[in-house]
Structures are given as structure tokens and as C-alpha cells.
Design a protein around this motif. Structure first.
Motif, PDB file in Angstrom:
ATOM      1  N   SER A   1       0.853  -1.197   0.000  1.00 54.95           N
ATOM      2  CA  SER A   1       0.000   0.000   0.000  1.00 54.95           C
ATOM      3  C   SER A   1       0.883   1.239   0.000  1.00 54.95           C
ATOM      4  N   LYS A   2       0.293   2.367  -0.411  1.00 56.44           N
ATOM      5  CA  LYS A   2       1.063   3.600  -0.551  1.00 56.44           C
ATOM      6  C   LYS A   2       0.197   4.793  -0.172  1.00 56.44           C
ATOM      7  N   PHE A   3       0.745   5.719   0.631  1.00 62.96           N
ATOM      8  CA  PHE A   3       0.043   6.958   0.892  1.00 62.96           C
ATOM      9  C   PHE A   3      -0.098   7.722  -0.425  1.00 62.96           C
ATOM     10  N   CYS A   4      -1.274   8.312  -0.650  1.00 66.87           N
ATOM     11  CA  CYS A   4      -1.452   9.007  -1.924  1.00 66.87           C
ATOM     12  C   CYS A   4      -1.986  10.423  -1.766  1.00 66.87           C
ATOM     13  N   CYS A   5      -2.995  10.636  -0.941  1.00 63.63           N
ATOM     14  CA  CYS A   5      -3.689  11.921  -0.931  1.00 63.63           C
ATOM     15  C   CYS A   5      -4.379  12.142   0.404  1.00 63.63           C
ATOM     16  N   ALA A   6      -5.013  13.293   0.501  1.00 65.41           N
ATOM     17  CA  ALA A   6      -5.821  13.615   1.670  1.00 65.41           C
ATOM     18  C   ALA A   6      -7.301  13.628   1.297  1.00 65.41           C
ATOM     19  N   GLY A   7      -8.146  13.738   2.305  1.00 64.52           N
ATOM     20  CA  GLY A   7      -9.584  13.851   2.106  1.00 64.52           C
ATOM     21  C   GLY A   7     -10.191  14.659   3.239  1.00 64.52           C
ATOM     22  N   VAL A   8     -11.494  14.897   3.154  1.00 61.95           N
ATOM     23  CA  VAL A   8     -12.183  15.756   4.117  1.00 61.95           C
ATOM     24  C   VAL A   8     -13.531  15.134   4.470  1.00 61.95           C
ATOM     25  N   ILE A   9     -13.816  15.033   5.756  1.00 63.53           N
ATOM     26  CA  ILE A   9     -15.102  14.513   6.221  1.00 63.53           C
ATOM     27  C   ILE A   9     -16.153  15.615   6.130  1.00 63.53           C
ATOM     28  N   VAL A  10     -17.265  15.355   5.429  1.00 66.15           N
ATOM     29  CA  VAL A  10     -18.342  16.347   5.351  1.00 66.15           C
ATOM     30  C   VAL A  10     -19.654  15.825   5.931  1.00 66.15           C
ATOM     31  N   SER A  11     -19.708  14.543   6.291  1.00 64.56           N
ATOM     32  CA  SER A  11     -20.853  13.978   7.000  1.00 64.56           C
ATOM     33  C   SER A  11     -20.401  12.643   7.575  1.00 64.56           C
ATOM     34  N   PRO A  12     -21.193  12.015   8.439  1.00 60.42           N
ATOM     35  CA  PRO A  12     -20.793  10.700   8.965  1.00 60.42           C
ATOM     36  C   PRO A  12     -20.617   9.654   7.867  1.00 60.42           C
ATOM     37  N   TRP A  13     -21.231   9.881   6.715  1.00 53.09           N
ATOM     38  CA  TRP A  13     -21.204   8.915   5.618  1.00 53.09           C
ATOM     39  C   TRP A  13     -20.269   9.302   4.479  1.00 53.09           C
ATOM     40  N   LYS A  14     -19.841  10.553   4.411  1.00 54.85           N
ATOM     41  CA  LYS A  14     -19.182  11.028   3.196  1.00 54.85           C
ATOM     42  C   LYS A  14     -17.818  11.667   3.454  1.00 54.85           C
ATOM     43  N   ILE A  15     -16.872  11.296   2.577  1.00 56.09           N
ATOM     44  CA  ILE A  15     -15.540  11.880   2.535  1.00 56.09           C
ATOM     45  C   ILE A  15     -15.353  12.474   1.143  1.00 56.09           C
ATOM     46  N   LEU A  16     -14.816  13.678   1.057  1.00 52.91           N
ATOM     47  CA  LEU A  16     -14.493  14.273  -0.235  1.00 52.91           C
ATOM     48  C   LEU A  16     -12.997  14.170  -0.494  1.00 52.91           C
ATOM     49  N   THR A  17     -12.638  13.950  -1.744  1.00 59.34           N
ATOM     50  CA  THR A  17     -11.257  14.027  -2.186  1.00 59.34           C
ATOM     51  C   THR A  17     -11.286  14.435  -3.650  1.00 59.34           C
ATOM     52  N   VAL A  18     -10.126  14.482  -4.289  1.00 57.27           N
ATOM     53  CA  VAL A  18     -10.109  14.827  -5.711  1.00 57.27           C
ATOM     54  C   VAL A  18     -10.086  13.548  -6.553  1.00 57.27           C
ATOM     55  N   ALA A  19     -10.640  13.658  -7.748  1.00 58.71           N
ATOM     56  CA  ALA A  19     -10.815  12.487  -8.598  1.00 58.71           C
ATOM     57  C   ALA A  19      -9.490  11.854  -8.999  1.00 58.71           C
ATOM     58  N   HIS A  20      -8.467  12.685  -9.252  1.00 57.47           N
ATOM     59  CA  HIS A  20      -7.219  12.100  -9.744  1.00 57.47           C
ATOM     60  C   HIS A  20      -6.523  11.228  -8.694  1.00 57.47           C
ATOM     61  N   CYS A  21      -6.932  11.333  -7.433  1.00 58.05           N
ATOM     62  CA  CYS A  21      -6.362  10.484  -6.391  1.00 58.05           C
ATOM     63  C   CYS A  21      -6.938   9.071  -6.396  1.00 58.05           C
ATOM     64  N   VAL A  22      -8.152   8.918  -6.854  1.00 58.45           N
ATOM     65  CA  VAL A  22      -8.836   7.623  -6.764  1.00 58.45           C
ATOM     66  C   VAL A  22      -9.120   6.999  -8.125  1.00 58.45           C
ATOM     67  N   HIS A  23      -8.898   7.748  -9.194  1.00 56.28           N
ATOM     68  CA  HIS A  23      -9.165   7.253 -10.540  1.00 56.28           C
ATOM     69  C   HIS A  23      -8.268   6.054 -10.860  1.00 56.28           C
ATOM     70  N   ASN A  24      -8.881   4.995 -11.382  1.00 57.25           N
ATOM     71  CA  ASN A  24      -8.169   3.773 -11.771  1.00 57.25           C
ATOM     72  C   ASN A  24      -7.469   3.079 -10.604  1.00 57.25           C
ATOM     73  N   ARG A  25      -7.975   3.291  -9.400  1.00 61.32           N
ATOM     74  CA  ARG A  25      -7.494   2.570  -8.228  1.00 61.32           C
ATOM     75  C   ARG A  25      -8.681   1.853  -7.594  1.00 61.32           C
ATOM     76  N   THR A  26      -8.435   0.701  -6.981  1.00 56.99           N
ATOM     77  CA  THR A  26      -9.548  -0.167  -6.604  1.00 56.99           C
ATOM     78  C   THR A  26      -9.735  -0.382  -5.107  1.00 56.99           C
ATOM     79  N   ALA A  27      -8.705  -0.142  -4.294  1.00 58.33           N
ATOM     80  CA  ALA A  27      -8.839  -0.417  -2.860  1.00 58.33           C
ATOM     81  C   ALA A  27      -8.036   0.610  -2.065  1.00 58.33           C
ATOM     82  N   PHE A  28      -8.607   1.006  -0.916  1.00 53.45           N
ATOM     83  CA  PHE A  28      -8.015   2.095  -0.131  1.00 53.45           C
ATOM     84  C   PHE A  28      -8.150   1.827   1.360  1.00 53.45           C
ATOM     85  N   ARG A  29      -7.271   2.467   2.112  1.00 50.64           N
ATOM     86  CA  ARG A  29      -7.426   2.564   3.566  1.00 50.64           C
ATOM     87  C   ARG A  29      -7.571   4.038   3.903  1.00 50.64           C
TER      88      ARG A  29
END
Length: 290
Positions: free
Chosen positions: A52-80
Motif C-alpha cells: 500500500s502507498k500513501f497518496c492523498c488527503a480527504g475531508v469529512i463532510v458527513s458521517p457517511w461522506k468523505i471528499l477528495t479529488v478524482a485524480h487520487c482515486v481514478h483507476n485505483r480499486t482499494a483504499f485505507r
């Protein structure tokens, strides 16, 4: 935060030229308590089952939702996802997700332009909020940041050593100001790049002292926040080039997508932009684009 960019060659299809972005280094301030920025998230992606590799940051905007930018998650399949800490190696909580929980904006361009560079992570189970894990409120749909407004950016990176190597850091922040958009647009368009910056969906932030960048490779997806008390989420770190203002995703332009990412239809952002255009002093430039 410290900016380190590996020398990147960008190919411009518009005029068949190559451009080079060179590295620089910038230091930020360490955050003492995660309680002050408990909406911060760090993302690791799995290159394989064992790596695994650190890639980007994100932001909590609700108990269910995290925002990040698309280029961080595009064509990637699994995350921590890492929560509740200023030290990514000592998380309060982690959550494993797959691409099924990630919705990339349907009009994300990828490539050089990075238009609509936003994604929403929808968790299968809600986060339990406490003093170290919580949400940040977003600016309203029609919030308009003004040139000169003070803003803050956060991320988990720093650069060390003579080779300017980027590494993980405890959480850091820097402050700067919103750039006059016409100046920002012209600087990108005229700086031999012919790169389009869209006032309706992007925000420009000044380099510190007009020369020092704010964010680093690895800080993408992190928050741009207002100087309000408490602060509000204004944007997400997207990209920059040496010597030019930094570009952030404009949260107010994507509230419809964020509220219902899986039900969002292509073109809804453009409909919103057509409304904003009437109120935009820079709208003429957008309408004249060929």
C-alpha cells in the motif's frame, strides 16, 4: 507543508510543445492537536494485496461522506482511510474501502486539464463522531470567495534532504490569500500553456510572497478552508505549476453532486454554471471560449 514536484513533462496538444515543471520546497506549520482539524483524512491505496502507498488527503463532510479529488482515486480499486490523528502512522481509526464506495464526478476529464476533479467516498457504515473525528461544514451553494480573502490549506507531507525527497509528516498547515481570478486565468493561459482555468468550478490561491507554493505532491484532496470561526470548507487541493497560483476545486459548484453522487447526471454542473455565469464578472471569457 513542503512542496516537492518531481520534474514533470507535460505535453500540450494545443500547440504541440513540451513544458517542464521544476521542483521547489516550502515549509509549513505543524498542527498541535487533531481536535482543531478533526475532519482531516489521509488516503492509502493498495497497489497489491501486500503493498500500500500513501497518496492523498480527504475531508469529512458527513458521517457517511468523505471528499477528495478524482485524480487520487481514478483507476485505483482499494483504499485505507486514516482518521483522527496528526500522525498518519498512529491513527485513531482506519476504514478499508473499495472502488464501489467511490463515485468520481461523471465529467472528470483526467489528463492535463483535471476538470471536475472531485470524488465522493460514501461509507457503508457511518463514522462515530468524537473530539478527534468529526465533519466540517461546507460553504453554501452561492458562496463567493473574494480576492484577498485569507485561506488555510492542510496536508500530511514535508520534503527533506538535499534531493528534496517528499515524505510523510505530521499534519501541517499554511495560510495564503485568494488570487484575483482574471490574473490567475491569464497567467495560466498566457504562460505558454494555453491551460484553461474555470472560475465557476475552480479557485485560485496566491503563492506565499508571490513566489512560495503552499501545497505538495501528496496533499491533493486536502482542504482549503475559510478564515471563519469555525472555518468552512471552500475547496480541495487540485494542482499547480511553478510560479503560478495554485488551483483548487470549488466546493460551492459541486453541492448537487456531493448531495447525491450516484444519482448525479452529466450536465448538471454545466446548468449550474450557466446560472453562475450571469453573475460572473469574468463570464464573457468563458462564453467566448471556442
Amino acid at each position: 507543508m513542503i512542496l516537492f514536484y518531481t520534474c514533470v513533462i507535460i505535453y500540450s496538444c494545443l500547440n504541440m510543445e513540451y513544458y517542464v515543471v521544476y521542483p521547489q520546497i516550502i515549509e509549513g506549520n505543524l498542527v498541535d492537536r487533531i481536535e482543531d482539524h478533526n475532519y482531516m483524512v489521509e488516503l492509502k491505496y493498495y497497489k497489491s494485496e501486500d503493498e500500500s502507498k500513501f497518496c492523498c488527503a480527504g475531508v469529512i463532510v458527513s458521517p457517511w461522506k468523505i471528499l477528495t479529488v478524482a485524480h487520487c482515486v481514478h483507476n485505483r480499486t482499494a483504499f485505507r482511510l486514516i482518521f483522527g490523528t496528526i500522525n498518519v502512522f498512529a491513527p485513531l481509526e482506519t476504514v478499508e474501502i473499495t472502488e464501489k464506495e467511490v463515485t468520481i464526478h461523471p465529467e472528470y476529464s483526467g489528463g492535463v486539464l483535471l476538470s471536475n476533479d472531485i470524488a465522493v467516498i460514501q461509507l457503508n457504515k457511518p463514522l462515530v463522531f468524537n473530539s478527534k473525528i468529526n465533519q466540517i461544514k461546507m460553504v453554501t451553494d452561492y458562496y463567493a470567495a473574494k480576492a484577498g480573502d485569507t485561506v488555510k490549506m492542510l496536508g500530511f507531507t514535508e520534503g527533506i534532504g538535499p534531493n528534496r525527497t517528499t515524505t510523510r509528516s505530521n499534519l501541517r498547515y499554511v495560510e495564503s490569500t485568494i488570487t484575483d481570478f482574471r490574473t490567475c486565468h491569464n497567467s495560466y493561459w498566457n504562460h505558454k500553456m494555453k491551460r484553461w482555468v474555470d472560475e465557476n468550478t475552480q479557485i485560485c490561491v496566491d503563492l506565499r510572497n508571490r513566489t512560495i507554493n503552499n501545497t505538495n505532491r501528496g496533499d491533493s484532496g486536502g482542504p482549503l478552508i475559510t478564515s471563519d470561526d469555525p472555518p468552512k470548507l471552500l475547496g480541495l487541493t487540485s494542482y499547480d505549476f511553478k510560479g503560478l497560483p495554485e488551483i483548487f476545486v470549488k466546493i460551492s459548484a459541486y453541492r448537487t453532486f456531493i448531495s447525491n453522487p450516484k444519482g448525479y447526471k452529466k450536465g448538471q454542473t454545466r446548468k449550474r454554471e450557466s446560472i453562475d455565469m450571469k453573475q460572473s464578472k469574468f463570464g464573457r471569457v468563458s462564453s467566448e471560449r471556442g
